[in-house]
Design a protein around this motif. Structure first.
Motif, short mmCIF file in Angstrom:
data_model
loop_
_atom_site.label_atom_id
_atom_site.label_comp_id
_atom_site.label_asym_id
_atom_site.label_seq_id
_atom_site.Cartn_x
_atom_site.Cartn_y
_atom_site.Cartn_z
N PRO A 1 0.83 -1.21 0.00
CA PRO A 1 0.00 0.00 0.00
C PRO A 1 0.87 1.26 0.00
CG PRO A 1 -0.74 -1.56 1.67
CD PRO A 1 0.59 -2.06 1.18
N HIS A 2 0.42 2.29 -0.70
CA HIS A 2 1.19 3.53 -0.73
C HIS A 2 0.42 4.68 -0.12
CE1 HIS A 2 -1.19 5.07 -4.14
NE2 HIS A 2 -0.93 3.96 -4.83
N THR A 3 1.17 5.68 0.32
CA THR A 3 0.55 6.98 0.57
C THR A 3 1.41 8.01 -0.13
OG1 THR A 3 -0.47 8.47 2.15
CG2 THR A 3 1.66 7.56 2.82
N VAL A 4 0.79 8.77 -1.00
CA VAL A 4 1.51 9.83 -1.70
C VAL A 4 1.29 11.12 -0.92
CG1 VAL A 4 1.75 11.13 -3.85
CG2 VAL A 4 1.18 8.68 -3.92
N VAL A 5 2.38 11.79 -0.60
CA VAL A 5 2.27 13.05 0.14
C VAL A 5 2.64 14.18 -0.82
CG1 VAL A 5 3.09 14.36 2.14
CG2 VAL A 5 2.85 11.86 2.29
N PHE A 6 1.71 15.11 -0.99
CA PHE A 6 1.90 16.25 -1.89
C PHE A 6 3.22 16.96 -1.57
CE2 PHE A 6 0.91 20.91 -2.38
CZ PHE A 6 1.02 20.94 -3.77
N GLY A 7 3.99 17.30 -2.60
CA GLY A 7 5.32 17.90 -2.44
C GLY A 7 5.32 19.24 -1.72
N GLY A 8 4.16 19.86 -1.57
CA GLY A 8 4.09 21.14 -0.86
C GLY A 8 3.95 20.99 0.64
N PHE A 9 3.80 19.74 1.12
CA PHE A 9 3.69 19.55 2.56
C PHE A 9 5.06 19.60 3.21
CE2 PHE A 9 -0.63 17.65 1.87
CZ PHE A 9 -1.30 18.48 2.74
N SER A 10 5.06 20.01 4.49
CA SER A 10 6.30 20.20 5.24
C SER A 10 6.82 18.87 5.78
CB SER A 10 6.03 21.13 6.41
OG SER A 10 5.18 20.47 7.34
N ALA A 11 8.03 18.94 6.37
CA ALA A 11 8.64 17.76 6.98
C ALA A 11 7.75 17.20 8.09
CB ALA A 11 10.02 18.11 7.54
N ASP A 12 7.17 18.09 8.90
CA ASP A 12 6.30 17.62 9.99
C ASP A 12 5.10 16.87 9.44
OD1 ASP A 12 7.95 18.81 11.75
OD2 ASP A 12 6.41 20.02 12.75
N ALA A 13 4.49 17.44 8.39
CA ALA A 13 3.30 16.82 7.80
C ALA A 13 3.66 15.47 7.20
CB ALA A 13 2.69 17.74 6.74
N LEU A 14 4.81 15.42 6.52
CA LEU A 14 5.27 14.15 5.93
C LEU A 14 5.53 13.13 7.03
CD1 LEU A 14 6.31 12.39 3.58
CD2 LEU A 14 8.48 13.65 3.69
N ALA B 1 15.89 17.11 1.27
CA ALA B 1 16.23 17.76 2.54
C ALA B 1 15.01 17.74 3.48
CB ALA B 1 16.71 19.18 2.31
N VAL B 2 13.83 17.99 2.93
CA VAL B 2 12.60 17.92 3.74
C VAL B 2 12.39 16.48 4.21
CG1 VAL B 2 10.10 18.24 3.73
CG2 VAL B 2 11.57 19.90 2.57
N ALA B 3 12.61 15.53 3.29
CA ALA B 3 12.44 14.11 3.63
C ALA B 3 13.42 13.71 4.75
CB ALA B 3 12.65 13.24 2.40
N ASP B 4 14.63 14.25 4.72
CA ASP B 4 15.61 13.95 5.78
C ASP B 4 15.08 14.37 7.14
OD1 ASP B 4 17.52 12.78 4.17
OD2 ASP B 4 18.58 14.67 3.77
N LYS B 5 14.52 15.57 7.18
CA LYS B 5 13.95 16.07 8.45
C LYS B 5 12.80 15.17 8.88
CE LYS B 5 14.22 21.10 8.55
NZ LYS B 5 13.30 22.22 8.36
N ALA B 6 11.98 14.80 7.91
CA ALA B 6 10.83 13.96 8.24
C ALA B 6 11.30 12.61 8.78
CB ALA B 6 9.94 13.77 7.01
N MET B 7 12.33 12.04 8.14
CA MET B 7 12.79 10.71 8.58
C MET B 7 13.43 10.78 9.97
SD MET B 7 14.11 8.77 5.13
CE MET B 7 15.03 10.12 4.38
N ALA B 8 14.01 11.95 10.29
CA ALA B 8 14.57 12.10 11.65
C ALA B 8 13.44 12.03 12.67
CB ALA B 8 15.32 13.43 11.75
N ALA B 9 12.27 12.52 12.29
CA ALA B 9 11.14 12.52 13.22
C ALA B 9 10.31 11.24 13.12
CB ALA B 9 10.25 13.73 12.94
N ALA B 10 10.52 10.48 12.06
CA ALA B 10 9.75 9.24 11.86
C ALA B 10 10.74 8.11 11.58
CB ALA B 10 8.76 9.40 10.69
N PRO B 11 11.36 7.59 12.63
CA PRO B 11 12.49 6.67 12.46
C PRO B 11 12.11 5.30 11.92
CG PRO B 11 11.99 6.98 14.79
CD PRO B 11 11.08 7.88 14.03
#
Ligand code: WT7
Length: 617
Positions: A130-143, A172-182
């Motif tokens: 299953p996938h979830t596509v996150v719109f590219g305009g969303f922030s690291a927190d939202a992702l 770079a946004v994805a990096d921040k998101a992954m730091a918050a979502a390990p």
């Protein structure tokens, strides 16, 4: 075509279920309705990727173009045939497999409008991941919150995305998101701009490297036969709380629903060249750029950029070059073109256009007429389609060739859709709350991880009826007119944003004591966001404070949720029981005293808030 409306819904959906989709195992039962949960096409086994890609190649249509992809940089383009799409999907699938993705692995996709976006979705569908596509305009927190909520183990992103000649650093946004979502084990990075990125060894891989020696032969990469009700994807959308809801869409009903509506509403013909100018990051793109059109084997346009880059005629250049026959877009885009003036469209030959579609918000009759006159040569029908992330497919829409079109009306419910408007007591009235009374194939199957919220949000106000959250009127001919949301959901440029979500982003800023958010009408974006903010310690607002708060909202949610106006006020008007008087704030915001730029603490507005608040308690 009006005969379509007269059909028995169960016969219709049984027939469409067989005609639109190929099954590995045929379904034995059309539907099971155990309110508020529906299941469709029970017993059937199928694969969405097989239906969108492989079967078209097997049927000898491999050389047909699936997507005319147009990159944002002029001249950066690609005609992706169904055969080439298949090769690329197989390559992507095998790459994901190497990274441990299989049936039931949840994958987050954070990409711009590059060919790899539909390819990655289809690769997931092929595997039953299953996938979830996150719109590219969303922030690291939202992702991060979406990755976390779905429990995604793999993230697909790109180095940077193009945006009006500049770049947006998705990795770079994805990096921040992954730091918050390990929970993310592996991150696949598609190279697009070749801009700088940092790669974490062991976790991050370049797609072009990981896929370099991967097999492209579909024979060695079969499509998983999946249960009709297998989870296809989650699409997160805003509700009336701070936490977005993961709307559950499953395989068979969704695919049949979107392919069927796509076919009839857009009157598909063998020579159709179809363009839905939305972003795949929203439900419109899932249903009507990816799954519907590909399932129908249609040729579509896929465009990476914005309408005004490098010039305001970019869309019309694309329409002319590809001979687009059907264009589907949002009123906010039409109003933007309207503001620029018809001369940009007039530079191009748009005579290929046969049908125009609109979606996302009520279309005002001026925009409807402009669209038809300047884009549709005064003769193309305009179909205004009403639906939602939750409905998955178009629910109320005119059908081309069946009766007079009324500018501003969304026409009649699609076959098998039963819509009604109710008063607060649940009695049918001409003008009331829009509800849906009968299950439809692409309906949501729930909210991921929160069955109670599913019941509370959609099924508790009028038990037995699905609550849409919209107000509507039904005229004497049975045509529907949408009147906007009746809940705390705003609609800015066709994007759904919750007032509470923006409020909690504001209150999260250390300077803010309290915030109340509402929408005001805006001539171009439909609605615009207005925030009333009280700062801590009686601090006064300042231009710096405005900038800081806007940045904070952009960081918490994304630029799309940034308030157009921030009004600083020493206190918020409240009732005696301490509830913020939202209606009052909304009325003030709608009076037109705010203009369309940021308003700082305007004493007269604040005075008015106070005066009215005092008067009403
Ligand atoms: C809300 C759903 C459906 C894909 C895009 C938005 C509003 C949608 C129309 C229309 C008037 C419309 C409604 C609805 N809406 N289409 N043709 N006329 N309003 O999906 O983000 O789930 O938003 O968009 O208010 O409830 P969404």
């Amino acid at each position: 075509m009006s005969a379509l409306w007269d059909q028995d819904p169960d016969e219709f959906w049984t027939r469409e279920g067989r005609a639109r989709v190929d099954w590995f195992t045929p379904f034995h039962t059309l539907r099971e309705w155990d309110p508020p949960y529906a299941k469709w096409y029970l017993g059937g086994r199928l694969n969405a990727c097989y239906n969108c890609v492989d079967r078209h190649v097997e049927a000898g249509h491999g050389e047909r173009v699936a997507y005319h992809w147009e990159g944002e940089p002029v001249g950066d383009r690609l005609a992706l045939t169904y055969a080439e799409l298949q090769r690329r999907v197989v390559r992507f699938t095998n790459t994901l497999k190497k990274l441990g993705v299989g049936r039931g692995t949840n994958v987050a996709i954070y990409l711009g409008m590059v060919p790899e976006l539909p390819i990655a979705m289809l690769a997931c569908a092929r595997l039953g991941a299953p996938h979830t596509v996150v719109f590219g305009g969303f922030s690291a927190d939202a992702l991060a919150s979406r990755i976390d909520d779905m429990g995604c183990q793999v993230l697909v992103t790109q180095d940077e995305a193009w945006r009006r000649g500049r770049t947006v650093p998705l990795k770079a946004v994805a990096d921040k998101a992954m730091a918050a979502a390990p929970g993310v084990r592996r991150c696949v990075v598609v190279r697009r701009t070749d801009g700088p990125v940092s790669m974490t060894p062991g976790r991050d891989v370049w797609y072009h490297e990981a896929s370099a020696h991967v097999d492209e032969d579909p024979a060695n990469c079969p499509c998983e036969p999946l249960d009709a009700e297998a989870l296809l994807f989650l699409m997160y959308t805003s509700g009336t709380t701070a936490k977005p809801k993961g709307i559950v869409h499953t395989t068979a009903g969704y695919l049949v629903g979107v392919a069927t509506t796509h076919r009839y509403v857009f009157d598909l013909q063998p020579d159709t060249v179809y363009w839905c100018a939305a972003d795949i990051g929203w439900i419109t793109g899932h249903s009507y750029i990816v799954y519907g059109p590909l399932c129908n084997g249609v040729t579509s346009v896929l465009y990476e950029g914005t309408p005004d880059f490098p010039d305001r005629d970019r869309w019309w250049d694309i329409v002319e070059r590809h001979g687009v026959t059907v264009l589907y877009t949002a009123p906010t885009a039409i109003r933007t073109h309207m503001k620029w003036g018809p001369e940009f469209a007039a530079r191009h030959d748009l005579s290929s256009i046969r049908l125009l579609g609109s979606v996302g918000e009520p279309i005002n009759p001026e925009a409807w007429s402009w669209y038809r006159t300047h884009i549709g040569a005064g003769r193309a029908p305009v179909v205004d389609t009403w639906w939602q992330t939750e409905t998955g497919m178009i629910m109320i829409s005119p059908l081309p060739g069946s009766g007079t079109l009324k500018p501003g009306s969304v026409g009649r419910p699609f076959v098998g859709v039963e819509a009604a408007t109710l008063d607060s007591q649940g009695r049918p009235v001409a003008n009331g709350q829009l509800v849906l009374d009968r299950p439809w194939p692409a309906m949501l199957r729930g909210i991921h991880g929160d069955p109670q919220r599913y019941v509370d949000t959609y099924w508790s106000k009028y038990p037995g009826h699905y609550l849409t959250g919209d107000g509507a009127r039904i005229d004497e001919d049975g045509d529907f007119w949408l009147l906007g949301r009746l809940d705390d959901v705003m609609n800015v440029s066709g994007h759904r944003i919750s007032t509470i979500e923006v409020e909690s982003a504001l209150v999260d800023d250390r300077s803010v004591a309290e915030a109340a958010v509402c929408a005001r009408p805006d001539p171009r974006t439909g609605q615009a966001i207005v925030a009333y903010v009280t700062l801590k310690g009686g601090r006064e607002g300042s231009p710096d404070a405005v900038d800081e708060l806007r940045q904070h909202v952009a960081d918490k949610i994304g630029k799309l949720a940034v308030p157009a106006n921030i009004v600083f006020t020493p206190e918020l008007p409240k009732t005696r029981s301490g509830k913020i008087m939202r209606r009052l704030l909304r009325d003030i915001a709608s009076e037109g005293s705010l203009g369309d730029t940021t308003t700082l603490a305007d004493p007269s507005v604040v005075e008015e808030i106070r005066a009215r608040a005092a008067a009403s308690v």
